[in-house]
Design a protein around this motif. Sequence first.
Motif, PDB file in Angstrom:
ATOM      1  N   SER A 158       0.840  -1.196   0.000  1.00  0.00           N
ATOM      2  CA  SER A 158       0.000   0.000   0.000  1.00  0.00           C
ATOM      3  C   SER A 158       0.881   1.254   0.000  1.00  0.00           C
ATOM      4  O   SER A 158       1.983   1.248   0.551  1.00  0.00           O
ATOM      5  N   ARG A 215       0.722   4.964   1.312  1.00  0.00           N
ATOM      6  CA  ARG A 215      -0.023   5.830   2.224  1.00  0.00           C
ATOM      7  C   ARG A 215      -0.506   7.105   1.549  1.00  0.00           C
ATOM      8  O   ARG A 215      -1.698   7.450   1.601  1.00  0.00           O
ATOM      9  N   GLU A 219      -2.916   6.651  -1.612  1.00  0.00           N
ATOM     10  CA  GLU A 219      -4.247   6.170  -1.244  1.00  0.00           C
ATOM     11  C   GLU A 219      -5.045   7.231  -0.498  1.00  0.00           C
ATOM     12  O   GLU A 219      -6.266   7.335  -0.662  1.00  0.00           O
ATOM     13  N   HIS A 220      -4.356   8.033   0.308  1.00  0.00           N
ATOM     14  CA  HIS A 220      -5.034   9.145   0.977  1.00  0.00           C
ATOM     15  C   HIS A 220      -5.593  10.117  -0.058  1.00  0.00           C
ATOM     16  O   HIS A 220      -6.740  10.584   0.046  1.00  0.00           O
ATOM     17  N   TRP A 267      -6.387   9.471  -3.230  1.00  0.00           N
ATOM     18  CA  TRP A 267      -7.494   8.868  -3.976  1.00  0.00           C
ATOM     19  C   TRP A 267      -8.766   8.807  -3.135  1.00  0.00           C
ATOM     20  O   TRP A 267      -9.875   8.935  -3.670  1.00  0.00           O
ATOM     21  N   ARG A 268      -8.632   8.630  -1.821  1.00  0.00           N
ATOM     22  CA  ARG A 268      -9.834   8.671  -0.963  1.00  0.00           C
ATOM     23  C   ARG A 268     -10.511  10.029  -1.069  1.00  0.00           C
ATOM     24  O   ARG A 268     -11.741  10.123  -1.118  1.00  0.00           O
ATOM     25  N   TYR A 269      -9.684  11.074  -1.103  1.00  0.00           N
ATOM     26  CA  TYR A 269     -10.251  12.419  -1.247  1.00  0.00           C
ATOM     27  C   TYR A 269     -10.948  12.565  -2.602  1.00  0.00           C
ATOM     28  O   TYR A 269     -12.061  13.103  -2.688  1.00  0.00           O
ATOM     29  N   ARG A 286     -12.286  10.288  -4.508  1.00  0.00           N
ATOM     30  CA  ARG A 286     -13.549   9.542  -4.511  1.00  0.00           C
ATOM     31  C   ARG A 286     -14.621  10.269  -3.705  1.00  0.00           C
ATOM     32  O   ARG A 286     -15.803  10.306  -4.097  1.00  0.00           O
ATOM     33  N   ALA A 287     -14.231  10.845  -2.575  1.00  0.00           N
ATOM     34  CA  ALA A 287     -15.193  11.590  -1.762  1.00  0.00           C
ATOM     35  C   ALA A 287     -15.672  12.842  -2.485  1.00  0.00           C
ATOM     36  O   ALA A 287     -16.854  13.214  -2.400  1.00  0.00           O
ATOM     37  N   THR A 328     -17.263  15.769   0.468  1.00  0.00           N
ATOM     38  CA  THR A 328     -16.108  16.428   1.091  1.00  0.00           C
ATOM     39  C   THR A 328     -16.501  17.662   1.896  1.00  0.00           C
ATOM     40  O   THR A 328     -15.754  18.088   2.767  1.00  0.00           O
ATOM     41  N   TRP A 333     -16.451  16.743   5.369  1.00  0.00           N
ATOM     42  CA  TRP A 333     -15.084  16.653   5.892  1.00  0.00           C
ATOM     43  C   TRP A 333     -14.599  18.030   6.332  1.00  0.00           C
ATOM     44  O   TRP A 333     -13.995  18.178   7.393  1.00  0.00           O
ATOM     45  N   TYR A 376      -9.058  18.062   1.613  1.00  0.00           N
ATOM     46  CA  TYR A 376      -7.998  17.056   1.460  1.00  0.00           C
ATOM     47  C   TYR A 376      -6.899  17.257   2.489  1.00  0.00           C
ATOM     48  O   TYR A 376      -6.539  16.347   3.235  1.00  0.00           O
TER      49      TYR A 376
END
Length: 376
Positions: free
Chosen positions: A229, A231, A234-235, A237-239, A241-242, A248, A251, A328
């Motif tokens: 993975s 870090r 992936e952080h 890409w999570r943003y 997708r959100a 967001t 968030w 983000y």
Amino acid sequence: MRQPPLRPRLARTSSLVLVQPTPLCNLDCRYCYLPSRGLARVMSHEVADAVAETVAAWSEHHPVTVLWHGGEPLTAGVSRLRALLDRFPAGREHPVRHAVQTNASLIDEAWCRLFTERRISVSVSVDGPGPGSARLDRGGRDATDRALRGVGLLKEHGIAFGAIAVVADPSSRKAAELHRWFAALGCRVLGVNLVERKGVNAWTVRDDENVAEFWATLAARGRADRRMSLRDVEHAWRYVRAELAGVTGRWADQPVDPLPMVTWDGQVVALSPDLAGFSSTRHGPFTVGDVRESGLAGSLARAEETPWVAEALDGVGSCRAACDLFAYCRGGQAANKYFETGRLDATETRFCRNGRKLLMEGLLRDAERVAGEARD
């Protein structure tokens, strides 16, 4: 008249508590920012008890991870760190987990037994293949081989590990080299920190094109080889997708996660733990009190009354008003703002640009290349 941005609130609890069992480090890395890494002091049971009391209370509501940080936490010794661990509860309604960030050069059989017995998550600070490493011991010798011996012992004992690499020369070639090396090493998750101007280190990375290409290549390698993975990727890409899901905004409205640090002598750094051990001429020490006097929860509850924390939260508010990526990065890190600009209420920093904005640029470049290959 334009109204100033509302100051965000600081959360009163945290799922992660950083604890410094000792400021001492056995290495002398060229980019290290810590001012007291030669100080051989160890946290007392009294300090640990005060932290553990809050951790126990928080564990009634959510899981808590205690991250043993440094200096180099293993310089405290196995028996002393074991005794500090003994002060912490197992967790009431939720588990209390323990983790350690280590340069791995001191890992031996005894440490591996402790990691296994206490189910301690291990993350190794190592920067990749030499020669020319900036990770040096106090005699100026490269410490990579000693870190790899420690990693070898972790693997022999079946202890999964992650890694954090500091990169001073980002490029597409460097990203490919790092990914190949860490994946072959058996690393479970890799985090990358580009060298930052912080603390006693004045060195930073200023090369937008190579930084963006570094992140683009790292993202591409992560897609092609999923053994490890990433870090930071992936952080990001999570943003993304959100953002696509339209969530967001929620968030952005959340209170600021404090990420509290408790130093070996009980001082509480309410947010941006890299400020631990530092002072400013305007604000004095970057602490909000002694954990033995107020407890960790009590220190956080009054943190916003402390001028330096208020200034840092003003900076988060300014970031929210000015930056499209606020959800983000959540306003960045106060430590980077202070060490780059001399203030805690600044907005964009080089850290923010290298590790957030150019990372997002790298992801977009990688996505565009994938789309182009699909069209071809």
